[in-house]
Design an enzyme around this catalytic site. Structure first.
Site, mmCIF file in Angstrom:
data_model
loop_
_atom_site.group_PDB
_atom_site.id
_atom_site.type_symbol
_atom_site.label_atom_id
_atom_site.label_comp_id
_atom_site.label_asym_id
_atom_site.label_seq_id
_atom_site.Cartn_x
_atom_site.Cartn_y
_atom_site.Cartn_z
ATOM 1 N N GLY A 1 0.750 -1.338 0.121
ATOM 2 C CA GLY A 1 -0.180 0.008 0.207
ATOM 3 C C GLY A 1 0.963 1.124 0.006
ATOM 4 O O GLY A 1 1.852 1.329 -0.596
ATOM 5 N N ILE B 1 5.581 -2.518 10.947
ATOM 6 C CA ILE B 1 5.101 -0.900 10.917
ATOM 7 C C ILE B 1 3.610 -0.824 11.425
ATOM 8 O O ILE B 1 3.213 -0.037 11.812
ATOM 9 C CB ILE B 1 5.533 -0.349 9.621
ATOM 10 C CG1 ILE B 1 6.881 -0.577 9.188
ATOM 11 C CG2 ILE B 1 4.904 1.166 9.770
ATOM 12 C CD1 ILE B 1 7.164 0.369 8.153
ATOM 13 N N HIS C 1 3.525 3.237 20.960
ATOM 14 C CA HIS C 1 3.317 4.243 19.797
ATOM 15 C C HIS C 1 1.802 4.643 19.715
ATOM 16 O O HIS C 1 1.149 4.039 18.991
ATOM 17 C CB HIS C 1 3.825 3.529 18.468
ATOM 18 C CG HIS C 1 3.468 4.224 17.301
ATOM 19 N ND1 HIS C 1 3.965 5.644 17.273
ATOM 20 C CD2 HIS C 1 2.687 4.052 16.169
ATOM 21 C CE1 HIS C 1 4.006 6.128 15.908
ATOM 22 N NE2 HIS C 1 2.901 5.151 15.435
HETATM 23 N N1 LIG Z 1 4.430 2.415 12.844
HETATM 24 C C1 LIG Z 1 4.075 3.691 12.595
HETATM 25 O O1 LIG Z 1 4.792 4.443 12.922
HETATM 26 C C2 LIG Z 1 3.030 3.948 11.600
HETATM 27 C C3 LIG Z 1 2.984 5.078 10.752
HETATM 28 C C4 LIG Z 1 2.121 5.138 9.772
HETATM 29 C C5 LIG Z 1 1.279 3.951 9.657
HETATM 30 N N2 LIG Z 1 1.405 2.959 10.165
HETATM 31 C C6 LIG Z 1 0.528 1.680 9.923
HETATM 32 O O2 LIG Z 1 1.139 0.811 8.825
HETATM 33 C C7 LIG Z 1 0.109 0.086 8.269
HETATM 34 C C8 LIG Z 1 0.046 0.500 6.678
HETATM 35 O O3 LIG Z 1 -0.190 1.589 6.461
HETATM 36 P P1 LIG Z 1 -0.492 2.167 4.836
HETATM 37 O O4 LIG Z 1 -0.538 3.611 4.885
HETATM 38 O O5 LIG Z 1 0.635 1.513 3.967
HETATM 39 O O6 LIG Z 1 -1.774 1.346 4.528
HETATM 40 P P2 LIG Z 1 -2.578 0.971 3.029
HETATM 41 O O7 LIG Z 1 -3.889 0.590 3.152
HETATM 42 O O8 LIG Z 1 -2.046 1.943 2.242
HETATM 43 O O9 LIG Z 1 -1.665 -0.446 2.884
HETATM 44 C C9 LIG Z 1 -1.672 -1.562 3.763
HETATM 45 C C10 LIG Z 1 -1.571 -2.740 2.546
HETATM 46 O O10 LIG Z 1 -1.673 -4.152 3.401
HETATM 47 C C11 LIG Z 1 -2.365 -4.838 2.419
HETATM 48 N N3 LIG Z 1 -2.810 -6.070 3.178
HETATM 49 C C12 LIG Z 1 -3.744 -6.346 4.039
HETATM 50 N N4 LIG Z 1 -3.613 -7.432 4.523
HETATM 51 C C13 LIG Z 1 -2.902 -8.224 3.965
HETATM 52 C C14 LIG Z 1 -2.131 -9.640 4.328
HETATM 53 N N5 LIG Z 1 -2.757 -10.474 4.839
HETATM 54 N N6 LIG Z 1 -0.859 -9.735 3.460
HETATM 55 C C15 LIG Z 1 -0.256 -8.981 2.860
HETATM 56 N N7 LIG Z 1 -0.928 -7.605 2.770
HETATM 57 C C16 LIG Z 1 -1.986 -7.299 3.284
HETATM 58 C C17 LIG Z 1 -3.544 -4.110 1.878
HETATM 59 O O11 LIG Z 1 -3.972 -4.716 0.856
HETATM 60 C C18 LIG Z 1 -2.911 -2.943 1.609
HETATM 61 O O12 LIG Z 1 -2.423 -2.964 0.150
HETATM 62 C C19 LIG Z 1 -1.438 0.589 8.734
HETATM 63 O O13 LIG Z 1 -1.637 -0.328 10.064
HETATM 64 C C20 LIG Z 1 -0.827 1.918 9.637
HETATM 65 O O14 LIG Z 1 -1.696 2.321 10.788
HETATM 66 C C21 LIG Z 1 2.153 2.723 11.089
#
Ligand SMILES: NC(=O)c1ccc[n+]([C@@H]2O[C@H](COP(=O)([O-])OP(=O)(O)OC[C@H]3O[C@@H](n4cnc5c(N)ncnc54)[C@H](O)[C@@H]3O)[C@@H](O)[C@H]2O)c1
Length: 312
Positions: free
Chosen positions: A13, A122, A179
Site C-alpha cells: 500500500g 510497522i 506508539h
Molecule cells: N508504526 C508507525 O509509526 C506507523 C506509521 C504510519 C502508519 N502505520 C500503520 O502501517 C499500516 C500500513 O499503512 P499504509 O498507509 O501503508 O496502509 P495501506 O492501506 O495503504 O496499505 C496496507 C496494505 O496491506 C495490505 N494487506 C492487507 N492484508 C494483508 C495480508 N494479509 N498480507 C499482505 N498484505 C496485506 C492491503 O491490501 C494494503 O495494500 C497501517 O496499519 C498503519 O496504521 C504505522
C-alpha cells in the site's frame, strides 16, 4: 560477486510502495512487494513503475510484485505494513481486531519462508503487532523490532528545527514508550548541536511541541484522511540500512524487553543499537521522574492492549 540482499515488503500500500522506492533508490537490495491476491496487480504495478524510475534515476535493483510468499523466500529483511491504516477520528488501538488477524497470517508466512530474516513491523497498533509477530514466528528478539520511535523522534526534530529556525540536522530528539497517545517525548535528551533545547526555546513552545509530537500522526490523518507514509517509510529504511550496513546506529525502536527498564515480556519504544546482528542492545538511560512516570503509564497502556489481543 556476492548476491544482492533481498528485502521483502509485506503490504504494497502507501508505506509499502514508498519503502520499495527508497530501498531500490538506495540500492539496499532487490525488493519483493507482496500483497493479498486481490491487490497483486497493485504490487506488480508499483514494482514496474519503480523499475522504470530506476531507468530515469540510474539505480540497480530488481523490484517485483507478488501475492505469493514463495517469492519472499530467503529474504534478509522483511518489513511488514500489512493491515488497515487509521481514518479520521480513529485511534491506533481501534485497528486491533482487524490488524491482529492480518498480522497472524503474515507471521505464519514469514516464519515458513524467511526464517532467517530481520523483521521490522510497522502495522498498527504497533507495539501489539510486533509482539504478536514475535510470538508466532518464535524468532529471537534480536530479529523482530517495531518502527515507531524513529518516526516520532523525526516529527519532534522537525518541529523543533522549525521553531528554533535551525537546520533539522542539528536537532537530536528521543521519543520513547508505546506508539500511541502515551508516547514519551524526552525533552531532557533533546539538544541543538549538543545545547539543551531549554536554553534555546521557551517552556511554553516546548510544551506545545511535545503535544504536537504526540498527536503528529493524527494531525496528518485529519488532513489526508489516511496515515502518513513518506516519513514512516524513511524511518524504517534508516533501520534497515543500519542493519544491512552494520552501522550500529542508536535509534528509538520498539524492542522486546526482558527486564530492561523493569519491564518483562513487553514491546515498547526504547533506545536500541541496530547493527549486523539486529537489535544488538537495548540501551538503558536515566530518565527524569516525570519521564519515568510517563514511561510506566505508557507500558501499562501497551500491556492492556496485549492482554486484549490474547482474547481475540
Ligand atoms: N508504526 C508507525 O509509526 C506507523 C506509521 C504510519 C502508519 N502505520 C500503520 O502501517 C499500516 C500500513 O499503512 P499504509 O498507509 O501503508 O496502509 P495501506 O492501506 O495503504 O496499505 C496496507 C496494505 O496491506 C495490505 N494487506 C492487507 N492484508 C494483508 C495480508 N494479509 N498480507 C499482505 N498484505 C496485506 C492491503 O491490501 C494494503 O495494500 C497501517 O496499519 C498503519 O496504521 C504505522
Amino acid at each position: 560477486m556476492p548476491a544482492r540482499k533481498k528485502i521483502a515488503l509485506i503490504g504494497a500500500g502507501n508505506i509499502g510502495g514508498e519503502l520499495a522506492l527508497l530501498a531500490a533508490r538506495r540500492e539496499l537490495g532487490d525488493v519483493v512487494l507482496l500483497d493479498i491476491p486481490d491487490k497483486e496487480g497493485l504490487a506488480k504495478g508499483k514494482a514496474l513503475d519503480i523499475v522504470q524510475t530506476g531507468a530515469c534515476d540510474g539505480f540497480d535493483a530488481r523490484v517485483t510484485g507478488t501475492s505469493s510468499y514463495s517469492d519472499a523466500a530467503g529474504a534478509d529483511v522483511v518489513i511488514v505494513t500489512a493491515g488497515v491504516p487509521r481514518k479520521p477520528g480513529m485511534s491506533r488501538d481501534d485497528l486491533l481486531t482487524i490488524n491482529l488477524k492480518i498480522i497472524r497470517a503474515v507471521a505464519e508466512g514469514v516464519k515458513a519462508n524467511a526464517p532467517d530474516a530481520f523483521v521490522i513491523v510497522i502495522s498498527n497498533p504497533l507495539d501489539v503487532m510486533v509482539y504478536e509477530l514475535k510470538r508466532i514466528t518464535g524468532f529471537p528478539r534480536e530479529r523482530v523490532v517495531g518502527m515507531a520511535g524513529v518516526l516520532d523522534s523525526s516529527r519532534m526534530q522537525a518541529f523543533i528545527a522549525q521553531a528554533a529556525g535551525v537546520s533539522v540536522r542539528e536537532v537530536r530528539t528521543l521519543v520513547l514508550g508505546g506508539h500511541g497517545d502515551t508516547m514519551v517525548p524526552c525533552l531532557s535528551y533533546c539538544t541543538i548541536n549538543g545545547v539543551p533545547v531549554g536554553q534555546i526555546l521557551p517552556k511554553d513552545k516546548l510544551d506545545a511541541i511535545v503535544d504536537r509530537t504526540r498527536n503528529g500522526g493524527g494531525e496528518i490523518v485529519k488532513l489526508m484522511g489516511t496515515s502518513a507514509y513518506y516519513a514512516p517509510a524513511a524511518a524504517a529504511i534508516a533501520m534497515t540500512e543500519s542493519y544491512l550496513r552494520d552501522q550500529k546506529r542508536m535509534l528509538a525502536c520498539a524492542a522486546y524487553l526482558d527486564g530492561e527498564y523493569g519491564f518483562k515480556d513487553l514491546y515498547m519504544g526504547v533506545p536500541t543499537v541496530i547493527g549486523g546482528r539486529g537489535v544488538e542492545r537495548v540501551v538503558e538511560i536515566e530518565l527524569s521522574s516525570e519521564e519515568r512516570a510517563m514511561l510506566d503509564k505508557s507500558a501499562a497502556a501497551v500491556r492492556e492492549l496485549i492482554e486484549a489481543s490474547r482474547k481475540l
